[in-house]
Design a protein around this motif. Structure first.
Motif, short mmCIF file in Angstrom:
data_model
loop_
_atom_site.label_atom_id
_atom_site.label_comp_id
_atom_site.label_asym_id
_atom_site.label_seq_id
_atom_site.Cartn_x
_atom_site.Cartn_y
_atom_site.Cartn_z
N THR A 151 0.85 -1.18 0.00
CA THR A 151 0.00 0.00 0.00
C THR A 151 0.90 1.24 0.00
O THR A 151 2.12 1.14 -0.05
CB THR A 151 -0.93 0.01 1.23
OG1 THR A 151 -0.14 0.16 2.42
CG2 THR A 151 -1.74 -1.28 1.31
N ALA A 175 -6.29 -5.98 0.79
CA ALA A 175 -6.52 -4.53 0.81
C ALA A 175 -8.01 -4.26 0.93
O ALA A 175 -8.83 -4.93 0.30
CB ALA A 175 -5.95 -3.92 -0.46
N LEU A 176 -8.36 -3.28 1.72
CA LEU A 176 -9.75 -2.87 1.89
C LEU A 176 -10.07 -1.73 0.94
O LEU A 176 -9.17 -1.04 0.43
CB LEU A 176 -10.01 -2.45 3.34
CG LEU A 176 -9.65 -3.50 4.40
CD1 LEU A 176 -9.95 -2.96 5.79
CD2 LEU A 176 -10.40 -4.80 4.15
N SER A 177 -11.33 -1.52 0.73
CA SER A 177 -11.77 -0.53 -0.26
C SER A 177 -11.40 0.90 0.13
O SER A 177 -11.28 1.77 -0.74
CB SER A 177 -13.28 -0.64 -0.48
OG SER A 177 -13.97 -0.44 0.75
N ASN A 178 -11.20 1.16 1.41
CA ASN A 178 -10.89 2.53 1.86
C ASN A 178 -9.39 2.83 1.89
O ASN A 178 -8.97 3.87 2.39
CB ASN A 178 -11.50 2.77 3.24
CG ASN A 178 -10.91 1.83 4.29
OD1 ASN A 178 -10.13 0.94 3.97
ND2 ASN A 178 -11.31 2.03 5.53
N GLY A 179 -8.58 1.89 1.38
CA GLY A 179 -7.14 2.11 1.35
C GLY A 179 -6.39 1.45 2.49
O GLY A 179 -5.15 1.41 2.49
N ASP A 180 -7.12 0.98 3.50
CA ASP A 180 -6.47 0.24 4.60
C ASP A 180 -6.14 -1.18 4.13
O ASP A 180 -6.55 -1.61 3.05
CB ASP A 180 -7.39 0.17 5.81
CG ASP A 180 -7.69 1.55 6.39
OD1 ASP A 180 -7.02 2.52 5.97
OD2 ASP A 180 -8.58 1.65 7.24
N LEU A 211 -14.90 -9.09 4.49
CA LEU A 211 -15.65 -8.50 3.37
C LEU A 211 -16.94 -7.82 3.82
O LEU A 211 -17.61 -7.18 3.02
CB LEU A 211 -15.97 -9.58 2.33
CG LEU A 211 -14.77 -10.11 1.53
CD1 LEU A 211 -15.19 -11.27 0.64
CD2 LEU A 211 -14.15 -9.00 0.70
N ALA A 213 -18.82 -5.00 5.24
CA ALA A 213 -18.54 -3.57 5.38
C ALA A 213 -18.72 -3.09 6.81
O ALA A 213 -18.03 -2.19 7.28
CB ALA A 213 -19.43 -2.77 4.44
N THR A 216 -15.27 -3.95 8.44
CA THR A 216 -14.07 -3.29 7.94
C THR A 216 -14.11 -1.78 8.09
O THR A 216 -13.07 -1.13 8.12
CB THR A 216 -13.87 -3.64 6.45
OG1 THR A 216 -15.05 -3.28 5.71
CG2 THR A 216 -13.61 -5.12 6.28
N GLU A 217 -15.29 -1.21 8.19
CA GLU A 217 -15.38 0.24 8.37
C GLU A 217 -15.31 0.65 9.83
O GLU A 217 -15.27 1.83 10.16
CB GLU A 217 -16.68 0.76 7.75
CG GLU A 217 -16.69 0.63 6.22
CD GLU A 217 -18.02 1.08 5.63
OE1 GLU A 217 -18.89 1.52 6.42
OE2 GLU A 217 -18.19 0.99 4.41
#
Length: 372
Positions: A151, A175-180, A211, A213, A216-217
């Protein structure tokens, strides 16, 4: 016993030769009934050794040794006293010698046939098992390939080497969708096929949860993940099995959150100080007890820092004197190669552990470098 009876028949026939041999040494003077009786007792005695060694406790060997003594006594008694009861001739008998010789040839040939039948059947079974293990090994490579993820703020590398065709260690990163990013390492208690199956379930459950949300959020990603895994695993495993687990949430802003479940320490190489710190946390392993309240903590890192986690398969390698590789040797390996690229650093650590002692358990590494 369904697989042993052919071998037992072959051994019975092979050792029944003793009865015919006794008749030959008696120059064919023993009655046929005596010869066959000695042959049957000798063959049964040998077959009993197969049963005891394969199925019964070691203490049964004592009873079998006593039986062996009485069998030898019986052979001598049968060839003397019982033979006298049948009025054995004192002169050699050509018919008796021919009978004993023919008997030896027949039982050796028939025992050979049984041995070949046993070898062929076991060979087919061994070939089938080898093919299944090769298939499982291919699945292992698919489930736990070397992982490399980068990343903007972190670089991750993980590698796992099973001690058998199938291992119970797991290393993964996504990798997560928010960049983490999430990187984790798990170790199923034991190794072999059963541990490998549970490892596959653990990876599936972990990725499924990550996966989501809602997980992960959240800032408490890892404790929530541990709670879910601890609820899921008991229903899909044997009671004695469990998993140790170390996970990192590597955020896009450069912060690091980690959580540990009964796993070896995290080694934190601090680039500015050029020193190693150990991070340890006492929590229950996953899937062993119905507990809750898993926690994690924030880790302060700086550019050039390195995080290393190794499974017991590396730390518990022993040399010929019984000394373990341990965390101290791992720290020396890291300090000596810290500037190298992560794949080369991992290879150097595994090579140093291999030079220290023989691998007896799955060996897995997770390396994380802070970039800027």
């Amino acid at each position: 016993m369904n697989r042993l009876w052919v071998l037992m028949a072959a051994v019975f026939l092979l050792f029944s030769v003793i009865g015919f041999y006794v008749d030959l040494t008696s120059r064919g003077t023993l009655p046929y009934a005596v010869v066959l009786l000695i042959a049957a007792v000798s063959g049964l005695n040998a077959a009993l050794w197969i049963i005891v060694l394969a199925r019964l406790p070691v203490i049964a060997l004592v009873g079998l040794a006593v039986l062996q003594f009485f069998t030898g006594t019986f052979d001598r008694w049968a060839s003397d006293r019982l033979a006298q009861a049948f009025h054995v001739l004192e002169v050699p008998s050509e018919k008796g010698i021919a009978f004993a010789s023919t008997g030896i040839m027949v039982v050796v040939i028939v025992s050979y046939v049984f041995f070949i039948a046993y070898i062929r059947r076991e060979g087919r079974e061994s070939f089938r098992l080898r093919n299944e293990l090769e298939l499982a090994h291919g699945m292992q490579k698919t489930l736990v390939p070397p992982i490399a993820l980068k990343t903007r703020r972190f670089e991750m590398y993980g590698v796992s080497r099973p001690s058998e065709k199938v291992g119970g260690d797991l290393v993964d990163a996504l990798a997560l969708s928010n960049g983490d990013a999430i990187a984790y390492l798990g170790d199923i208690a034991g190794h072999g096929l059963s541990a490998g199956i549970l490892m596959g379930m653990l990876k599936t459950a972990t990725r499924t949860a990550l996966l989501d949300a809602a997980v992960t959020e959240s800032g408490s990603t890892l404790p929530q993940l541990f709670e879910r895994l601890n609820r899921v695993l008991p229903a899909v495993k044997e009671p004695h099995m469990y998993a140790t687990f170390t996970a990192f949430r590597l955020n896009a802003d450069g912060s690091v959150f980690y959580a540990m479940a009964a796993s070896p320490p995290i080694l934190h190489w601090q680039g500015e100080r050029r020193a190693l710190d150990r991070l340890e946390e006492e929590q229950y392993p996953l899937g062993l007890l119905p507990v809750s309240g898993f926690t994690g903590d924030t880790l302060q890192t700086a550019p050039g820092d390195l995080l290393v986690v190794a499974t017991d398969g590396i730390l518990e390698v022993c040399d010929r004197h019984g000394r373990e590789f341990g965390v101290d040797s791992l720290e020396e390996a890291i300090a000596g190669h810290v500037a190298r690229p992560l794949p080369e650093l991992a290879e150097a650590i595994l090579a140093q552990a291999g030079a220290f002692g023989k691998q007896i358990d799955d060996q897995t590494l997770l390396l994380i470098r802070c970039l800027h």
